[in-house]
Design an enzyme around this catalytic site. Structure first.
Site, PDB file in Angstrom:
ATOM      1  N   GLU A 113      34.451  25.602  41.706  1.00  0.00           N
ATOM      2  CA  GLU A 113      35.629  26.313  42.035  1.00  0.00           C
ATOM      3  C   GLU A 113      36.457  25.298  43.120  1.00  0.00           C
ATOM      4  O   GLU A 113      36.072  24.703  43.977  1.00  0.00           O
ATOM      5  CB  GLU A 113      35.516  27.719  42.589  1.00  0.00           C
ATOM      6  N   HIS A 162      40.096  37.084  37.094  1.00  0.00           N
ATOM      7  CA  HIS A 162      39.937  38.332  37.973  1.00  0.00           C
ATOM      8  C   HIS A 162      40.901  38.310  39.246  1.00  0.00           C
ATOM      9  O   HIS A 162      41.518  37.242  39.702  1.00  0.00           O
ATOM     10  CB  HIS A 162      38.485  38.287  38.762  1.00  0.00           C
ATOM     11  N   GLN A 202      42.257  30.665  43.029  1.00  0.00           N
ATOM     12  CA  GLN A 202      40.952  30.040  42.694  1.00  0.00           C
ATOM     13  C   GLN A 202      40.908  29.702  41.356  1.00  0.00           C
ATOM     14  O   GLN A 202      41.104  30.422  40.474  1.00  0.00           O
ATOM     15  CB  GLN A 202      40.074  31.050  43.044  1.00  0.00           C
ATOM     16  N   HIS A 218      42.698  36.822  46.384  1.00  0.00           N
ATOM     17  CA  HIS A 218      42.896  35.540  45.774  1.00  0.00           C
ATOM     18  C   HIS A 218      43.082  35.867  44.190  1.00  0.00           C
ATOM     19  O   HIS A 218      42.391  37.003  43.907  1.00  0.00           O
ATOM     20  CB  HIS A 218      41.964  34.519  45.908  1.00  0.00           C
ATOM     21  N   GLU A 232      37.397  41.788  42.067  1.00  0.00           N
ATOM     22  CA  GLU A 232      36.327  41.369  42.930  1.00  0.00           C
ATOM     23  C   GLU A 232      36.590  41.842  44.132  1.00  0.00           C
ATOM     24  O   GLU A 232      37.850  42.020  44.877  1.00  0.00           O
ATOM     25  CB  GLU A 232      36.357  39.830  43.075  1.00  0.00           C
TER      26      GLU A 232
END
Ligand code: MC0
Length: 164
Positions: free
Chosen positions: A56, A97, A72, A20, A147
């Site tokens: 989120e 990210h 996200q 994501h 991530e």
């Protein structure tokens, strides 16, 4: 110094692919409205992650890749959270990210550490939908917070429509 491996597949086992993209926002509802009502994305998950101090929402177009693309949206829950600092520094929001799915976040983190890459956590922490996560420092990736996510369960990407 980062040691660049000659064979990435061999060095980073269990890489499953892009998972994501995380976008930091100041107003979660307004951002959801934009992506849902203007782009037609579907809300598939909502969560408050108290460890990360974020609220989120995960959305998808349902297209692209095996399980569809995943966006996200992240809003800080606390004034002194890292995400709040990011928002202030970036003038209200932006790309936060990029997340890659791995089959085993501990071994992926260990291998990256051995290559001289800075992992932010000594041990994985709780991520979205019961996942285990860790991060690579943006200074070691060319400026993007990276991530690593190991999903819980056998079918980690299956998401339930909750009406947004
Ligand atoms: C900071 N920097 C970034 C960045 N955050 N660069 C790219 N992307 C980001 N997201 C840069 C700054 O601009 C600065 O660059 C340098 O990194 C250090 O800045 P800092 O002021 O020391 O930054 P801190 O103290 O905010 O820490 C940065 C760090 C932090 C990445 C260590 O944000 C962190 O611990 N992140 C991991 C946790 C996290 O982000 N949680 C929220 C998502 P210059 O050039 O000015 O020196 S939680 C999540 O995503 C979960 C729910 C999930 O997916 O399951």
């Amino acid at each position: 110094m980062t040691r660049m491996p000659s064979d990435l597949e061999r060095v980073l086992p269990g890489l499953l692919g892009l998972d994501h993209v995380g976008v930091a926002v100041a107003d979660l509802d307004a951002a959801v409205t934009f992506y849902r009502d203007l782009l037609g994305l579907r809300v598939v998950h909502r969560e408050e992650n108290l460890d990360q101090q974020v609220a989120e929402v995960m959305l998808t177009s349902g297209k692209g890749g095996r399980d569809g693309d995943q966006l996200q949206l992240l809003m800080p829950l606390e004034e002194n959270s890292v995400l709040r600092r990011f928002l202030v520094r970036r003038g209200g929001g932006g790309l936060h990210h990029v997340a890659y799915a791995v089959s085993d976040v501990r071994s992926a983190s260990r291998v990256l550490r051995q290559c001289g890459v800075r992992l932010l956590y000594d041990a994985p922490r709780a991520g979205t939908r019961g996942s285990q996560i860790n991060f690579v420092h943006p200074k070691d990736t060319g400026g993007v917070l990276l991530e690593l996510v190991e999903h819980a369960g056998a079918d980690p990407h299956s998401a339930q429509e909750n009406g947004g």
